[in-house]
Design a protein around this motif. Sequence first.
Motif, short mmCIF file in Angstrom:
data_model
loop_
_atom_site.label_atom_id
_atom_site.label_comp_id
_atom_site.label_asym_id
_atom_site.label_seq_id
_atom_site.Cartn_x
_atom_site.Cartn_y
_atom_site.Cartn_z
N SER B 45 -62.89 -20.42 3.02
CA SER B 45 -61.93 -21.28 3.71
C SER B 45 -62.63 -22.20 4.69
O SER B 45 -63.76 -21.98 5.09
CB SER B 45 -60.87 -20.43 4.42
OG SER B 45 -61.40 -19.94 5.62
N GLY B 48 -59.11 -23.58 8.20
CA GLY B 48 -57.85 -22.91 7.91
C GLY B 48 -57.28 -23.23 6.53
O GLY B 48 -56.23 -22.74 6.16
N PHE B 49 -57.99 -24.07 5.76
CA PHE B 49 -57.57 -24.36 4.39
C PHE B 49 -58.36 -23.48 3.44
O PHE B 49 -59.54 -23.20 3.69
CB PHE B 49 -57.91 -25.81 4.01
CG PHE B 49 -57.05 -26.85 4.67
CD1 PHE B 49 -55.97 -27.39 3.99
CD2 PHE B 49 -57.35 -27.31 5.94
CE1 PHE B 49 -55.19 -28.38 4.59
CE2 PHE B 49 -56.58 -28.29 6.54
CZ PHE B 49 -55.50 -28.82 5.87
N GLU B 50 -57.76 -23.10 2.33
CA GLU B 50 -58.56 -22.53 1.25
C GLU B 50 -59.45 -23.66 0.75
O GLU B 50 -58.98 -24.79 0.58
CB GLU B 50 -57.66 -22.01 0.13
CG GLU B 50 -56.86 -20.78 0.54
CD GLU B 50 -55.89 -20.34 -0.54
OE1 GLU B 50 -55.20 -21.22 -1.09
OE2 GLU B 50 -55.83 -19.13 -0.82
N GLY B 52 -60.97 -24.64 -2.08
CA GLY B 52 -60.65 -25.36 -3.31
C GLY B 52 -59.50 -26.33 -3.07
O GLY B 52 -59.52 -27.49 -3.51
N TYR B 53 -58.50 -25.87 -2.34
CA TYR B 53 -57.35 -26.69 -2.00
C TYR B 53 -57.79 -27.84 -1.11
O TYR B 53 -57.40 -29.00 -1.32
CB TYR B 53 -56.31 -25.82 -1.29
CG TYR B 53 -55.05 -26.53 -0.86
CD1 TYR B 53 -54.18 -27.08 -1.81
CD2 TYR B 53 -54.71 -26.63 0.48
CE1 TYR B 53 -53.01 -27.71 -1.42
CE2 TYR B 53 -53.54 -27.27 0.88
CZ TYR B 53 -52.70 -27.80 -0.07
OH TYR B 53 -51.54 -28.44 0.31
#
Lengths: 608, 86
Positions: B45, B48-50, B52-53
């Motif tokens: 991550s 706070g984002f995954e 890949g996303y």
Amino acid sequence: MSVEESDRSRSFLDNLGKVYGVYTLGFLGFFILMAILEQLGAGARTIGILFLLFTIVIYAGIGWLSRTSQVDAYYVAGRQVPALYNGMATAADWMSGASFVALAGGIYFGGYPYLGFVIGWTGGYVLVNSLMAPYLRKFGCYTVPDFIGTRYGGNLARFLAVLVLVVASFTYVTAQINATGTIASRALGIPFGVGVWFGLLGILLCSMLGGMRGVTWTQVAQYIVLIIAYLVPVIWMSNVQGFGVIPHFSYGDAAQRIAELEAQIGLQPAAEAVAGVRVLTTPHFDPQGGLDSWKFVTLAFAMMTGTASLPHILMRYFTTPSVRAARKSVGFSLFFIFLLYFTAPALATLTKLQLLDPTLPTAVVGQAFDTVANLEWVKNWSAVGMLAVQDQNGDGIVQLNEFFMRPDIVVLATPEIAGLPYVISGLVAAGGMAAAMSTADGLLLAIANALSHDLYYKIIDPKADTRIRLIVARVLLIVIGAAGALVASMKLTGILGAVAWAFCFAGSGLFFPLVLGIWWKRANRAGAIAGMIFGFGSGSWYLYMVYNGLMEPWLGVDHLRFSVIGMPVSLIAMVVVSLMTAEPDEEMQAMVDEVRDPTGPTILGQEH
Amino acid sequence: MTEDKHEKRRIHWEKTRTTTFIVLVIWFVFAFILPWFAKDLNAMSFLGFELGYYFVVQGSLIVFVLLILFQNLRQDAIDDEYGSGN
């Protein structure tokens, strides 16, 4: 250029910053005035109408001030557009009604597979910058077929390029006129059929008198409206709902929270489908690898190569003062586009969370049916058939698969879901209208210019004088616009299908003839002709077969990404045929060397 | 055209080609490779984002903008040094 015209043009160009600064302040002032009117009790309808009319009158005014009787002003805005402003104009030209209205909704409903559009519609500019724009600017052409026709020589190559351009751009423009019709009919309360013609009238007011010059300066104005209209509601909503001052960098937690909720609630198809609206069945972001990845990259590939081949985009880079400015303006274009594209996923995520999360006051899913059905925004959108809430399992609670929405309304309804004042909805309508109008203008001009310059002047009547050429160009603009409006009013295709097709047509037919024309000296006329015929032909054939269900798609390559078939065919045909026939003569090869050199005069004259 | 100018033009094109090639390799990684492996990247991550996303909705987009900026600065330098300068 007449003295009066040249004076008007020069004092305008010297004061661009001031003119658009005042314009932006004026628009913000108008927005505040509308907010005050709303507080004084003006109806939602009145505000919507005022927003639309105010902006369209301004665009028309710019169109009138940009009128011209010069060929190079009409076709390439006199090549006087500074990089920054050309970047804004390109961004407006690029971001269509689909980007503005449908992108966030697509992300909301489509998850990982749909995000291929986001990557594709931004990454394509790297190709535009590295392979195309600077070289086409050096060439000095008026239109994209002008390059093909001069580089390869001969009327057949030119004619085929015109053909691909017309098919690709016309597919696209009907979707845009459709969008202007939808917005106008909703805001003004007129039937869709009338809204389409109203939209066309606005579009023609921008482009008819000034050609590329008029379109350029209205597109800059339209970009300012559309980007304000996209960013203000998202940031306002984020602040009202406590998602942070600038939500773009902090919605990662929201996305993860959605994944948790989805696992808890479960994504079920609706027990009973409702026509025209759908429930959420695709996870927010859950890539599976394998075929899922393949579908993502093929979609991104088709959109990127299409971006680099669509004539209404490429021709924007013919208007800068120099090759260097053309490159610089590609950078500005992508930055201005990026501002909207990195906002759309944030908008989709936060809106979805607001509806799903039971701990938020805006939640709908898991709430009592009677409460939800009586929410003001639910009632409004249900009344026009764009939303539906049905208690299909009879438990008195709204389940995720009982909440139906049309993807298009995510952007339009977000302000209402978050409880923002109506003035925001009026702003969003004006932004959607600006996005659709600016793209429609660019496309109509690309088609009309190719027909008037390449077909009429270069092929049919090379002796035609300036006055006649510009009359022909304007008559064609009206005729093609009317044809587009007629097709749009028949509502033949959904917005998204038609947009993706345009990219695939352009990629299949034009990508390799353009790229190899610059990057491979050995490419010759026969090769280019074969590349266009076989690429465009095979792509169109595949679209026809798959779309009509006459054939199973190969490896998941469906009708949205048919250039994945057309482009390899085009490349092979072009290389094989070029190698089988004589290499281009010395003059032609010298011309290619000249195109690669960023300095020196253009290949084609200032007026040709 | 003089011999010197000819030579300059040859070097100019060679350098332009190399720059373009580098740009396209980086583009390929962020446009295709990272989105292809989104599932695996999601194990990590970022902000706070995954991960890949993050690349698909923001990271790759930022890289594209910077990539064009890099190419233009590099190309301007090449043009200044080896352009035929008419």
